[in-house]
Design an enzyme around this catalytic site. Structure first.
Site, PDB file in Angstrom:
ATOM      1  N   ASP A  58     -13.472   4.260  -4.253  1.00  0.00           N
ATOM      2  CA  ASP A  58     -13.813   3.742  -2.922  1.00  0.00           C
ATOM      3  C   ASP A  58     -15.330   3.637  -2.820  1.00  0.00           C
ATOM      4  OD1 ASP A  58     -11.154   3.655  -2.005  1.00  0.00           O
ATOM      5  OD2 ASP A  58     -11.223   5.718  -1.291  1.00  0.00           O
ATOM      6  N   ASP A 104      -8.059  -1.753  -0.087  1.00  0.00           N
ATOM      7  CA  ASP A 104      -7.774  -1.279   1.266  1.00  0.00           C
ATOM      8  C   ASP A 104      -8.025  -2.396   2.280  1.00  0.00           C
ATOM      9  OD1 ASP A 104      -7.316   1.260   0.152  1.00  0.00           O
ATOM     10  OD2 ASP A 104      -9.383   1.893   0.523  1.00  0.00           O
TER      11      ASP A 104
END
Length: 166
Positions: free
Chosen positions: A122, A141
């Site tokens: 991330d 995401d």
């Protein structure tokens, strides 16, 4: 364009963009806050973290068996079903079809990370105010979230054809 080809290309595009962005982050950034890049001063940063859990790190402290079930097996089964559903359901409007492809592409990309790396890379962080901010997330995401928002709008704004029985 052939419908199944369109579905395949859109899913592969979502996976590719995510995996390319993660490869760039892994090869060019320093992990953690020490390597933070301020893209828009105070509002948008790149911060590389490795997430061993799911959304916002949830489940990162689960035992390995539960992680296998909830972070690999269950998502893979659900993604497989959604792929089956979008291929078989010819009545889907274009917005819903694109939305499902984004959800599947993002989901596959994160499951791929969990299989190959044991964690998900991330790196995006957005802070509007001190109390309005995101967790650290990635392109996959973003694809899943965009797909979900598109599905919501599609459901709200698409008028269903009503059949009347005489």
């Amino acid at each position: 364009m052939n419908r199944n080809l369109f579905i395949t290309l859109l899913i592969v595009f979502n996976i590719a963009i995510d995996q390319i962005s993660k490869a760039i982050v892994r090869s060019n950034m320093i992990e953690g806050a020490a390597g933070e890049i301020d893209v828009i001063k105070g509002y948008f940063q790149l911060i590389w973290v490795e997430n061993k859990g799911a959304f916002l790190g949830m489940g990162s402290d689960m035992n390995p068996t539960l992680k296998l079930i909830f972070l690999l097996i269950l998502p893979t089964v659900v993604l497989g079903y959604v792929i089956y559903y979008i291929i078989k359901t010819k009545e889907l409007d274009r917005t819903s079809l694109i939305a499902f492809c984004c959800i599947v592409g993002g989901g596959i990309a994160n499951v791929f990370d969990r299989i190959v790396y044991g964690q998900v890379t991330d790196f995006f962080f957005i802070r509007i105010t001190d109390s309005i901010k995101t967790g650290i997330f990635n392109v996959a995401d973003l694809s899943v979230t965009t797909g979900m928002i598109m599905l919501l709008f599609s459901g709200v704004f698409t008028k269903k054809k009503k059949t009347t029985v005489a």
